[in-house]
Scaffold this motif. Structure first.
Motif, PDB file in Angstrom:
ATOM      1  N   ALA A  10       3.977  -1.026  -0.548  1.00  0.00           N
ATOM      2  CA  ALA A  10       2.526  -1.340  -1.293  1.00  0.00           C
ATOM      3  C   ALA A  10       2.545  -0.093  -2.001  1.00  0.00           C
ATOM      4  O   ALA A  10       2.038  -0.296  -3.306  1.00  0.00           O
ATOM      5  CB  ALA A  10       1.553  -0.874  -0.176  1.00  0.00           C
ATOM      6  N   MET A  11       3.242   1.046  -1.987  1.00  0.00           N
ATOM      7  CA  MET A  11       3.059   2.158  -2.988  1.00  0.00           C
ATOM      8  C   MET A  11       3.936   1.700  -4.151  1.00  0.00           C
ATOM      9  O   MET A  11       3.560   2.030  -5.374  1.00  0.00           O
ATOM     10  CB  MET A  11       3.688   3.774  -2.516  1.00  0.00           C
ATOM     11  CG  MET A  11       2.788   4.044  -1.527  1.00  0.00           C
ATOM     12  SD  MET A  11       3.546   5.648  -0.966  1.00  0.00           S
ATOM     13  CE  MET A  11       2.222   6.345  -0.017  1.00  0.00           C
ATOM     14  N   LEU A  12       5.290   1.249  -3.813  1.00  0.00           N
ATOM     15  CA  LEU A  12       6.208   0.975  -5.064  1.00  0.00           C
ATOM     16  C   LEU A  12       5.692  -0.326  -5.599  1.00  0.00           C
ATOM     17  O   LEU A  12       5.517  -0.439  -7.035  1.00  0.00           O
ATOM     18  CB  LEU A  12       7.415   0.488  -4.340  1.00  0.00           C
ATOM     19  CG  LEU A  12       8.309   1.814  -3.606  1.00  0.00           C
ATOM     20  CD1 LEU A  12       9.562   1.046  -2.895  1.00  0.00           C
ATOM     21  CD2 LEU A  12       8.516   2.810  -4.746  1.00  0.00           C
ATOM     22  N   ALA A  13       4.847  -1.398  -4.995  1.00  0.00           N
ATOM     23  CA  ALA A  13       4.399  -2.460  -5.799  1.00  0.00           C
ATOM     24  C   ALA A  13       3.076  -2.017  -6.631  1.00  0.00           C
ATOM     25  O   ALA A  13       2.978  -2.478  -7.659  1.00  0.00           O
ATOM     26  CB  ALA A  13       3.669  -3.439  -4.792  1.00  0.00           C
ATOM     27  N   ASP A  14       2.490  -0.754  -6.326  1.00  0.00           N
ATOM     28  CA  ASP A  14       1.271  -0.122  -7.185  1.00  0.00           C
ATOM     29  C   ASP A  14       1.941   0.706  -8.247  1.00  0.00           C
ATOM     30  O   ASP A  14       1.464   1.350  -9.027  1.00  0.00           O
ATOM     31  CB  ASP A  14       0.668   0.891  -6.232  1.00  0.00           C
ATOM     32  CG  ASP A  14      -0.368   0.041  -5.190  1.00  0.00           C
ATOM     33  OD1 ASP A  14      -0.575  -1.420  -5.853  1.00  0.00           O
ATOM     34  OD2 ASP A  14      -0.786   0.458  -4.372  1.00  0.00           O
ATOM     35  N   GLY A  15       3.497   0.600  -8.487  1.00  0.00           N
ATOM     36  CA  GLY A  15       4.116   1.615  -9.385  1.00  0.00           C
ATOM     37  C   GLY A  15       4.052   3.055  -9.186  1.00  0.00           C
ATOM     38  O   GLY A  15       4.091   3.758 -10.153  1.00  0.00           O
ATOM     39  N   ILE A  16       3.836   3.320  -7.784  1.00  0.00           N
ATOM     40  CA  ILE A  16       3.733   4.824  -7.569  1.00  0.00           C
ATOM     41  C   ILE A  16       5.094   5.304  -7.507  1.00  0.00           C
ATOM     42  O   ILE A  16       6.221   4.769  -6.907  1.00  0.00           O
ATOM     43  CB  ILE A  16       2.976   4.864  -6.219  1.00  0.00           C
ATOM     44  CG1 ILE A  16       1.806   4.420  -6.347  1.00  0.00           C
ATOM     45  CG2 ILE A  16       2.974   6.408  -5.604  1.00  0.00           C
ATOM     46  CD1 ILE A  16       0.685   5.253  -7.195  1.00  0.00           C
ATOM     47  N   HIS A  17       5.279   6.569  -7.821  1.00  0.00           N
ATOM     48  CA  HIS A  17       6.417   7.378  -7.596  1.00  0.00           C
ATOM     49  C   HIS A  17       6.487   8.241  -6.301  1.00  0.00           C
ATOM     50  O   HIS A  17       5.614   9.111  -6.300  1.00  0.00           O
ATOM     51  CB  HIS A  17       6.667   8.524  -8.741  1.00  0.00           C
ATOM     52  CG  HIS A  17       7.756   9.386  -8.604  1.00  0.00           C
ATOM     53  ND1 HIS A  17       9.100   9.058  -8.337  1.00  0.00           N
ATOM     54  CD2 HIS A  17       7.801  10.835  -8.251  1.00  0.00           C
ATOM     55  CE1 HIS A  17       9.857   9.949  -8.143  1.00  0.00           C
ATOM     56  NE2 HIS A  17       9.325  11.198  -8.068  1.00  0.00           N
ATOM     57  N   ILE A  18       7.228   7.764  -5.421  1.00  0.00           N
ATOM     58  CA  ILE A  18       7.458   8.643  -4.090  1.00  0.00           C
ATOM     59  C   ILE A  18       8.296   9.640  -4.149  1.00  0.00           C
ATOM     60  O   ILE A  18       9.424   9.576  -4.399  1.00  0.00           O
ATOM     61  CB  ILE A  18       7.784   7.627  -2.941  1.00  0.00           C
ATOM     62  CG1 ILE A  18       6.863   6.360  -2.966  1.00  0.00           C
ATOM     63  CG2 ILE A  18       7.651   8.312  -1.623  1.00  0.00           C
ATOM     64  CD1 ILE A  18       7.079   5.366  -1.966  1.00  0.00           C
ATOM     65  N   ALA A  19       8.043  11.066  -4.069  1.00  0.00           N
ATOM     66  CA  ALA A  19       8.707  12.107  -4.380  1.00  0.00           C
ATOM     67  C   ALA A  19       9.573  12.606  -3.186  1.00  0.00           C
ATOM     68  O   ALA A  19      10.544  13.154  -3.207  1.00  0.00           O
ATOM     69  CB  ALA A  19       7.640  13.236  -4.884  1.00  0.00           C
ATOM     70  N   GLY A  20       8.874  12.055  -1.901  1.00  0.00           N
ATOM     71  CA  GLY A  20       9.685  12.362  -0.848  1.00  0.00           C
ATOM     72  C   GLY A  20       8.895  12.052   0.414  1.00  0.00           C
ATOM     73  O   GLY A  20       7.693  11.691   0.156  1.00  0.00           O
ATOM     74  N   TRP A  21       9.486  11.961   1.662  1.00  0.00           N
ATOM     75  CA  TRP A  21       8.655  11.859   2.841  1.00  0.00           C
ATOM     76  C   TRP A  21       9.153  12.721   3.984  1.00  0.00           C
ATOM     77  O   TRP A  21      10.070  13.376   3.835  1.00  0.00           O
ATOM     78  CB  TRP A  21       8.935  10.336   3.201  1.00  0.00           C
ATOM     79  CG  TRP A  21      10.297  10.096   3.545  1.00  0.00           C
ATOM     80  CD1 TRP A  21      11.525   9.885   2.845  1.00  0.00           C
ATOM     81  CD2 TRP A  21      11.064   9.798   4.953  1.00  0.00           C
ATOM     82  NE1 TRP A  21      12.672   9.398   3.531  1.00  0.00           N
ATOM     83  CE2 TRP A  21      12.308   9.805   4.900  1.00  0.00           C
ATOM     84  CE3 TRP A  21      10.440  10.163   6.218  1.00  0.00           C
ATOM     85  CZ2 TRP A  21      13.179   9.736   5.938  1.00  0.00           C
ATOM     86  CZ3 TRP A  21      11.530  10.030   7.465  1.00  0.00           C
ATOM     87  CH2 TRP A  21      12.497   9.687   7.076  1.00  0.00           C
ATOM     88  N   VAL A  22       8.103  13.114   4.862  1.00  0.00           N
ATOM     89  CA  VAL A  22       8.173  13.719   5.793  1.00  0.00           C
ATOM     90  C   VAL A  22       8.148  13.005   7.277  1.00  0.00           C
ATOM     91  O   VAL A  22       7.372  12.380   7.343  1.00  0.00           O
ATOM     92  CB  VAL A  22       7.249  15.001   5.869  1.00  0.00           C
ATOM     93  CG1 VAL A  22       7.554  15.790   7.134  1.00  0.00           C
ATOM     94  CG2 VAL A  22       7.310  15.755   4.462  1.00  0.00           C
ATOM     95  N   ALA A  23       9.135  13.262   8.129  1.00  0.00           N
ATOM     96  CA  ALA A  23       9.034  12.884   9.375  1.00  0.00           C
ATOM     97  C   ALA A  23       8.317  13.605  10.375  1.00  0.00           C
ATOM     98  O   ALA A  23       8.980  14.876  10.549  1.00  0.00           O
ATOM     99  CB  ALA A  23      10.382  12.527   9.960  1.00  0.00           C
ATOM    100  N   ASN A  24       7.340  13.281  10.867  1.00  0.00           N
ATOM    101  CA  ASN A  24       6.434  14.067  11.870  1.00  0.00           C
ATOM    102  C   ASN A  24       6.469  13.457  13.288  1.00  0.00           C
ATOM    103  O   ASN A  24       5.833  12.508  13.358  1.00  0.00           O
ATOM    104  CB  ASN A  24       5.023  14.185  11.348  1.00  0.00           C
ATOM    105  CG  ASN A  24       4.141  15.317  12.238  1.00  0.00           C
ATOM    106  OD1 ASN A  24       4.711  16.248  12.558  1.00  0.00           O
ATOM    107  ND2 ASN A  24       2.721  14.839  12.282  1.00  0.00           N
ATOM    108  N   MET A  25       7.015  14.199  14.343  1.00  0.00           N
ATOM    109  CA  MET A  25       7.465  13.613  15.374  1.00  0.00           C
ATOM    110  C   MET A  25       6.137  13.749  16.289  1.00  0.00           C
ATOM    111  O   MET A  25       5.929  14.816  16.817  1.00  0.00           O
ATOM    112  CB  MET A  25       8.393  14.316  16.192  1.00  0.00           C
ATOM    113  CG  MET A  25      10.097  14.459  15.072  1.00  0.00           C
ATOM    114  SD  MET A  25      10.644  12.729  14.607  1.00  0.00           S
ATOM    115  CE  MET A  25      11.267  12.134  16.331  1.00  0.00           C
ATOM    116  N   VAL A  26       5.294  12.641  16.105  1.00  0.00           N
ATOM    117  CA  VAL A  26       4.048  12.975  16.680  1.00  0.00           C
ATOM    118  C   VAL A  26       3.935  12.425  18.431  1.00  0.00           C
ATOM    119  O   VAL A  26       2.954  12.709  18.955  1.00  0.00           O
ATOM    120  CB  VAL A  26       2.800  12.090  16.169  1.00  0.00           C
ATOM    121  CG1 VAL A  26       2.739  12.628  14.765  1.00  0.00           C
ATOM    122  CG2 VAL A  26       3.138  10.479  16.113  1.00  0.00           C
ATOM    123  N   ASP A  27       4.956  11.809  18.770  1.00  0.00           N
ATOM    124  CA  ASP A  27       5.173  11.466  20.167  1.00  0.00           C
ATOM    125  C   ASP A  27       6.231  12.066  21.127  1.00  0.00           C
ATOM    126  O   ASP A  27       7.603  11.889  20.421  1.00  0.00           O
ATOM    127  CB  ASP A  27       5.272   9.832  20.331  1.00  0.00           C
ATOM    128  CG  ASP A  27       5.213   9.336  21.528  1.00  0.00           C
ATOM    129  OD1 ASP A  27       5.248  10.327  22.546  1.00  0.00           O
ATOM    130  OD2 ASP A  27       5.475   8.074  21.724  1.00  0.00           O
TER     131      ASP A  27
END
Length: 222
Positions: free
Chosen positions: A159-176
């Motif tokens: 969805a972000m890429l379809a919106d033309g958004i630049h994704i600078a990075g992602w973080v994995a948060n181990m919630v479980d």
């Protein structure tokens, strides 16, 4: 200047956003804001939200609370529903106008934390993602790693890429802490995500922001 988005409501956006600010303030000035928040507490000073207060605690540049969290609602429900009950209207332009007045250019690292997931409704067919598009914020995506998170992460990225958004990075948060095959899931995410991983934050029952910050690498931002 970054917008922190999440794969869903309970992915740990505030925890990771606070850790990002904590990491950044070791080498420079910081500012974090959360324009929309539900589930606020009534205090003598007015409505206060724990997420916004966490960002304030990790910001070296101090603002009045209302500048950090201008759209605050007491009930822990979808913000646009809370706004409707009060006869208020949430619009992308109102949110963008507020953010444009903040002194982001006076600090070394700034972030805006979203609410809910990427398509948080504002009402009348508008979404918080419209504000991010309007202001051209690069995004840091917080992935709450649990069963189903691969689908959530990939759909959000799509969805972000379809919106033309630049994704600078992602973080994995181990919630479980009891998730099956955590490393295999992380390997899959690393293969399928289009931006660099800024870190893998293990499950921390103490919610220790300083400790979480040690697992993050802001130098990986693109």
């Amino acid at each position: 200047m970054y917008f922190v988005a999440g794969t869903d409501t309970d992915c740990g956006k505030t925890f990771i956003a606070s850790a990002l600010l904590h990491s950044a303030k070791q080498t420079g000035s910081t500012l974090g804001v959360k324009p929309i928040a539900s589930g606020c507490e009534v205090t003598e000073q007015g409505l206060r939200n724990s997420d916004a207060l966490s960002l304030i605690a990790q910001s070296t540049h101090k603002l009045a609370y209302r500048q950090v969290n201008p759209f605050a609602f007491e009930p822990a429900i979808a913000p646009h529903i809370a706004a409707e009950r009060l006869g208020l209207s949430l619009t992308p332009s109102a949110i963008a106008d507020h953010l444009n007045q903040l002194p982001f250019n006076q600090v070394d690292f700034a972030l805006v934390e979203g609410a809910g997931g990427w398509r948080l409704p504002l009402g009348e067919g508008k979404f918080l993602s419209d504000v991010v598009k309007q202001l051209s914020f690069p995004v840091i995506l917080v992935v709450g790693v649990k069963l189903g998170s691969l689908n959530h992460a990939l759909l959000t990225q799509e969805a972000m890429l379809a919106d033309g958004i630049h994704i600078a990075g992602w973080v994995a948060n181990m919630v479980d802490p009891n998730m099956s095959c955590p490393q295999e899931n992380l390997n899959s995410l690393n293969t399928m995500m289009a931006s660099p991983c800024l870190g893998v934050v293990p499950y921390l029952p103490s919610m220790d922001i300083a400790k979480a910050a040690t697992y993050l690498n802001l130098n990986a931002l693109v």
